[in-house]
Design a protein around this motif. Structure first.
Motif, mmCIF file in Angstrom:
data_model
loop_
_atom_site.group_PDB
_atom_site.id
_atom_site.type_symbol
_atom_site.label_atom_id
_atom_site.label_comp_id
_atom_site.label_asym_id
_atom_site.label_seq_id
_atom_site.Cartn_x
_atom_site.Cartn_y
_atom_site.Cartn_z
ATOM 1 N N LEU A 82 0.841 -1.196 0.000
ATOM 2 C CA LEU A 82 0.000 0.000 0.000
ATOM 3 C C LEU A 82 0.879 1.250 0.000
ATOM 4 C CD1 LEU A 82 -2.872 1.239 0.226
ATOM 5 C CD2 LEU A 82 -2.588 1.139 2.717
ATOM 6 N N SER A 83 1.956 1.225 0.769
ATOM 7 C CA SER A 83 2.882 2.358 0.804
ATOM 8 C C SER A 83 3.463 2.638 -0.577
ATOM 9 C CB SER A 83 4.028 2.073 1.781
ATOM 10 O OG SER A 83 3.554 1.811 3.071
ATOM 11 N N ARG A 84 3.813 1.574 -1.294
ATOM 12 C CA ARG A 84 4.384 1.753 -2.627
ATOM 13 C C ARG A 84 3.362 2.381 -3.587
ATOM 14 N NH1 ARG A 84 9.102 -0.743 -4.235
ATOM 15 N NH2 ARG A 84 8.256 -1.218 -6.312
ATOM 16 N N GLU A 85 2.100 2.099 -3.358
ATOM 17 C CA GLU A 85 1.060 2.692 -4.193
ATOM 18 C C GLU A 85 0.808 4.161 -3.849
ATOM 19 O OE1 GLU A 85 -2.567 0.521 -3.949
ATOM 20 O OE2 GLU A 85 -1.618 -1.435 -4.283
ATOM 21 N N LEU A 86 0.782 4.470 -2.550
ATOM 22 C CA LEU A 86 0.317 5.781 -2.107
ATOM 23 C C LEU A 86 1.390 6.852 -2.026
ATOM 24 C CD1 LEU A 86 -2.109 4.774 0.810
ATOM 25 C CD2 LEU A 86 -2.694 5.280 -1.560
ATOM 26 N N LEU A 87 2.586 6.502 -1.556
ATOM 27 C CA LEU A 87 3.567 7.526 -1.221
ATOM 28 C C LEU A 87 4.008 8.404 -2.388
ATOM 29 C CD1 LEU A 87 5.790 5.844 1.512
ATOM 30 C CD2 LEU A 87 4.007 7.566 1.765
ATOM 31 N N PRO A 88 4.100 7.884 -3.625
ATOM 32 C CA PRO A 88 4.446 8.798 -4.722
ATOM 33 C C PRO A 88 3.469 9.967 -4.865
ATOM 34 C CG PRO A 88 4.811 6.538 -5.413
ATOM 35 C CD PRO A 88 4.118 6.481 -4.077
ATOM 36 N N TYR A 104 2.378 11.595 -2.447
ATOM 37 C CA TYR A 104 2.661 12.500 -1.336
ATOM 38 C C TYR A 104 4.107 12.983 -1.363
ATOM 39 C CZ TYR A 104 -1.883 11.114 0.311
ATOM 40 O OH TYR A 104 -3.242 10.905 0.394
ATOM 41 N N GLY A 105 4.685 12.963 -2.545
ATOM 42 C CA GLY A 105 6.011 13.537 -2.723
ATOM 43 C C GLY A 105 7.159 12.680 -2.272
ATOM 44 N N TRP A 106 6.926 11.364 -2.160
ATOM 45 C CA TRP A 106 8.007 10.474 -1.721
ATOM 46 C C TRP A 106 8.064 9.268 -2.649
ATOM 47 C CZ3 TRP A 106 11.962 11.540 1.127
ATOM 48 C CH2 TRP A 106 12.791 10.528 1.600
ATOM 49 N N GLU A 107 9.256 8.786 -2.884
ATOM 50 C CA GLU A 107 9.398 7.625 -3.758
ATOM 51 C C GLU A 107 8.841 6.374 -3.090
ATOM 52 O OE1 GLU A 107 13.369 7.054 -5.119
ATOM 53 O OE2 GLU A 107 13.665 9.171 -5.631
ATOM 54 N N ALA A 108 8.415 5.426 -3.916
ATOM 55 C CA ALA A 108 7.976 4.134 -3.386
ATOM 56 C C ALA A 108 9.146 3.467 -2.676
ATOM 57 C CB ALA A 108 7.474 3.244 -4.523
ATOM 58 N N PRO A 109 8.947 3.002 -1.441
ATOM 59 C CA PRO A 109 10.070 2.415 -0.707
ATOM 60 C C PRO A 109 10.450 1.040 -1.242
ATOM 61 C CG PRO A 109 8.046 2.126 0.528
ATOM 62 C CD PRO A 109 7.691 2.980 -0.657
ATOM 63 N N ILE A 110 11.727 0.732 -1.138
ATOM 64 C CA ILE A 110 12.173 -0.645 -1.325
ATOM 65 C C ILE A 110 11.693 -1.420 -0.104
ATOM 66 C CG2 ILE A 110 14.203 -2.141 -1.485
ATOM 67 C CD1 ILE A 110 15.626 0.512 -2.571
ATOM 68 N N CYS A 111 11.161 -2.593 -0.304
ATOM 69 C CA CYS A 111 10.602 -3.359 0.812
ATOM 70 C C CYS A 111 11.422 -4.625 1.052
ATOM 71 C CB CYS A 111 9.146 -3.720 0.533
ATOM 72 S SG CYS A 111 8.095 -2.276 0.304
ATOM 73 N N LEU A 112 11.831 -4.789 2.275
ATOM 74 C CA LEU A 112 12.658 -5.921 2.687
ATOM 75 C C LEU A 112 11.893 -6.675 3.763
ATOM 76 C CD1 LEU A 112 15.667 -6.777 2.016
ATOM 77 C CD2 LEU A 112 16.296 -5.598 4.122
ATOM 78 N N PHE A 113 11.613 -7.962 3.513
ATOM 79 C CA PHE A 113 10.765 -8.723 4.432
ATOM 80 C C PHE A 113 11.516 -9.882 5.072
ATOM 81 C CE2 PHE A 113 7.722 -7.034 1.234
ATOM 82 C CZ PHE A 113 7.062 -6.150 2.089
ATOM 83 N N ALA A 114 11.361 -9.986 6.383
ATOM 84 C CA ALA A 114 11.944 -11.082 7.147
ATOM 85 C C ALA A 114 10.966 -12.243 7.223
ATOM 86 C CB ALA A 114 12.283 -10.619 8.563
ATOM 87 N N PRO A 115 11.466 -13.473 7.242
ATOM 88 C CA PRO A 115 10.562 -14.616 7.425
ATOM 89 C C PRO A 115 10.011 -14.641 8.839
ATOM 90 C CG PRO A 115 12.846 -15.326 7.524
ATOM 91 C CD PRO A 115 12.880 -13.878 7.138
ATOM 92 N N LEU A 116 8.820 -15.184 9.003
ATOM 93 C CA LEU A 116 8.245 -15.373 10.328
ATOM 94 C C LEU A 116 8.503 -16.804 10.774
ATOM 95 C CD1 LEU A 116 4.789 -13.578 9.949
ATOM 96 C CD2 LEU A 116 6.965 -12.624 10.730
ATOM 97 N N LEU A 117 9.009 -16.970 11.965
ATOM 98 C CA LEU A 117 9.331 -18.304 12.459
ATOM 99 C C LEU A 117 8.061 -19.065 12.833
ATOM 100 C CD1 LEU A 117 12.385 -17.596 14.795
ATOM 101 C CD2 LEU A 117 12.376 -18.159 12.363
ATOM 102 N N SER A 118 8.079 -20.345 12.585
ATOM 103 C CA SER A 118 6.974 -21.200 13.031
ATOM 104 C C SER A 118 7.004 -21.333 14.545
ATOM 105 C CB SER A 118 7.090 -22.588 12.392
ATOM 106 O OG SER A 118 6.963 -22.534 10.989
ATOM 107 N N GLY A 119 5.861 -21.639 15.110
ATOM 108 C CA GLY A 119 5.807 -21.868 16.541
ATOM 109 C C GLY A 119 6.392 -23.221 16.907
ATOM 110 N N LEU A 120 6.843 -23.348 18.129
ATOM 111 C CA LEU A 120 7.419 -24.615 18.568
ATOM 112 C C LEU A 120 6.369 -25.717 18.664
ATOM 113 C CD1 LEU A 120 9.895 -23.386 21.336
ATOM 114 C CD2 LEU A 120 10.433 -24.144 19.001
ATOM 115 N N SER A 121 5.104 -25.312 18.736
ATOM 116 C CA SER A 121 4.039 -26.309 18.782
ATOM 117 C C SER A 121 3.491 -26.626 17.391
ATOM 118 C CB SER A 121 2.911 -25.815 19.695
ATOM 119 O OG SER A 121 2.495 -24.513 19.347
#
Length: 351
Positions: free
Chosen positions: A190-196, A198-215
């Motif tokens: 959504l940020s990449r769609e909207l921010l241009p 509002y005078g700002w470049e679309a951000p590069i997005c870096l995503f971390a994996p989510l760890l599974s639960g121990l159960s």
């Protein structure tokens, strides 16, 4: 370090990069800035370590890092943090983050820490929020926040402002790179769609994996057995790992393997240490691993049994958590003020 090496460092151990070509271009042009936000709600746990490891990589790649303690977000998301606890929880989060950064090989003194209330109440920010609220549909906003904000049949308005504010945070903090868990993907798209607009470049997005639960399945903040807490003792960690879902030869939803892949091995690699699985000679003797993938191959083939893996994993995970736990428990008032029901007078142990 050339651009290709910097890109490799920034993108390793990530779930997705949007887009790698944009990242390379920005790194080629100099020293970009990145930000990650943490809403100070429940106690931080071992799952946050994957993001701390990436902060170390970003620093090594010459990226300026800002950590946002998103205090207003913590209250807007279905009041996960009562307003009167925002100050104490923000203090706890900063100390916990600094401790995890130290343990993960990052430099907390080289990071800029900011609280949401430092800038999210400014007139310009507020005006942009009103504009964005007027121009974004409810359906688009709810879809963006669906993996982050607590959903209900009768959602509060705060949960709908949450993703719009997170988008504006990118602009307000002048971040070239927006970094967060893969559950944040909808908001940052959504940020990449909207921010241009509002005078700002679309951000590069870096995503971390989510760890599974121990159960098994997704890690749950409400399920004490599904995660390792930062204040867990070595004995408690060993008990949780021994009880963890870790069927022989299976990788899917295996939190033990994910802890090793995304947390333990990156830190051991930086230290120049190996991961040792102790076994009696009658079962083949000790196994020594310098990297994660050979361990996974042995686990899938049956060469490495869960009964041998779990004690070694518990020891390694505990060694990562130890310095963080020591720092957090050195000041009992820190947790008691932030989480009085769990750590205050008459409270439990926070598990």
């Amino acid at each position: 370090m050339d651009t290709a090496e910097r890109v490799d460092l920034v993108t390793r151990h990530t779930a997705e990069v949007v887009t790698e070509a944009e990242l390379a271009e920005r790194l080629e042009g100099g020293s970009p800035s990145a930000y990650i936000g943490y809403a100070p709600t429940g106690e931080m746990h071992i799952g946050h370590f994957t993001t701390m490891r990436k902060l170390a990589d970003l620093q090594a790649a010459g990226v300026d890092v800002t950590v946002l303690i998103a205090d207003l977000h913590a209250h807007l998301d279905d009041e996960k943090s009562p307003f009167d606890l925002l100050d104490s929880r923000s203090t706890y989060y900063r100390i916990a983050i600094e401790a995890m950064m130290d343990a993960a090989g990052a430099d907390p003194t080289a990071v800029t820490f900011v609280r949401g209330t430092d800038f999210q109440l400014d007139a310009e920010y507020t005006l942009d929020l009103y504009r964005m609220a007027a121009e974004t549909t409810l359906a688009r906003t709810r879809r963006a926040a669906s993996e982050v904000v607590r959903e209900s049949d009768h959602p509060n308005l705060g949960g709908l402002l949450y993703p719009l504010m997170q988008s504006l945070d990118v602009r307000a903090l002048e971040a070239d790179i927006a970094y967060g868990g893969i559950d944040q993907r909808g908001i940052y798209m959504l940020s990449r769609e909207l921010l241009p607009d509002y005078g700002w470049e679309a951000p590069i997005c870096l995503f971390a994996p989510l760890l599974s639960g121990l159960s098994g399945g997704k890690m749950s903040a409400s399920d004490a057995g599904s995660k390792v807490n930062l204040t867990d003792s070595p004995a408690a960690i060993e008990e949780k790992i021994q009880a963890a879902y870790c069927p022989a030869g299976e990788i899917e939803d295996n939190g033990v393997l994910e802890y090793l892949r995304y947390l333990v091995f990156p830190i051991l690699s930086d230290r120049g240490d190996s991961f040792v699985v102790e076994r009696p000679e009658e079962y083949g003797g000790d196994l020594v691993y310098e990297a994660y993938h050979p361990l996974e191959e042995d686990f899938v083939s049956g060469e490495l049994h869960p009964a041998d893996l779990k004690p070694a994993a518990a020891t390694a995970i505990s060694s990562v958590v130890d310095p963080v736990r020591e720092r957090l428990t050195a000041d009992p008032a820190l947790l008691a003020e932030a989480y009085p029901e769990a750590h205050g007078e008459g409270g439990g142990d926070g598990d």
